[in-house]
Design a protein around this motif. Sequence first.
Motif: not given
Length: 285
Positions: A56-79
């Motif tokens: 149900s949480s896959r109701a939308w697909v991330r854009t390349p720009a959103e993937e890039a933002i996630l990479q920049r923000a999340l890379v420094h912390f564990p899930p």
Amino acid sequence: MSDAASRPVVRIPALLFSVAVVGGLIGFSWEHAVYRGSDSHQEWSPPELDTDVEVSSRAWVRTPAEEAILQRALVHFPPYPNATRPEALAADYLGPGAPMAVAWFSTPDTPARVLEHYTQALLAKGLPVLHQRQGEKGGYVGYWSPATEEVRLVSTLAQGGETLVFVSSGQVGAMLQRAAAVPDWVPVPGELAEARTVNFNLEGASHHVVAGQLTASSPTEAARRYGDLFRERGWSVGPSVPVAPDGVAFEVLKESASGRAVLRGHSPGPGVEVQLTLLRRSVAP
């Protein structure tokens, strides 16, 4: 509340909260902390996204720009365990010379539990921890990277029976050094010392953060004097309420502008630290 359902609702308040967190750094002497021994080898690899996520949480697909933002923000912390799928929130909204990426997710856990989780994770990596708690409603924890001059933060905000978590990474040093004048319409005590100001232009609004120090015997006295200044300038001033640690706060309102003043005892030394945050909405002609 499901991730999909909360996504449109959370964007505006979450963005403003993220901006406020960055503004909060002005009043927090992170530049005086000792960061020796920290380098890129002490940071995490990018966390695995999309694992154990409900369909149900896959109701939308991330854009390349959103993937890039996630990479920049999340890379420094564990899930974070027991959380929804991270999503991109915003990027580079602080103006030139201050790149910033922000992602968000939600969890049923309390803000305190989230902050403690990441505090222990940072300490386990030997990183110097920056933190501030805003009672039970939220706060932030993070660290400064001397290699990239970035501030990496996990910020929390209790809302609607869950905790919204904002993970951000950005170079705010240039922004803090940028000259910024206090707008004429913002009431500021003439005796405010070590004043620092940052103004953000958002879509349909502007956000202003003013910080400094006042000579006063207590936060309560300083709040009374500052509240009187707002009233003299035609503002409505709410009652003073206690905030931890050792502080008081009051809300202010005038036409399309609203905000909050927080006054805390200065440590170390005498005096009172002031932080004023204001949001001014654009009015259609």
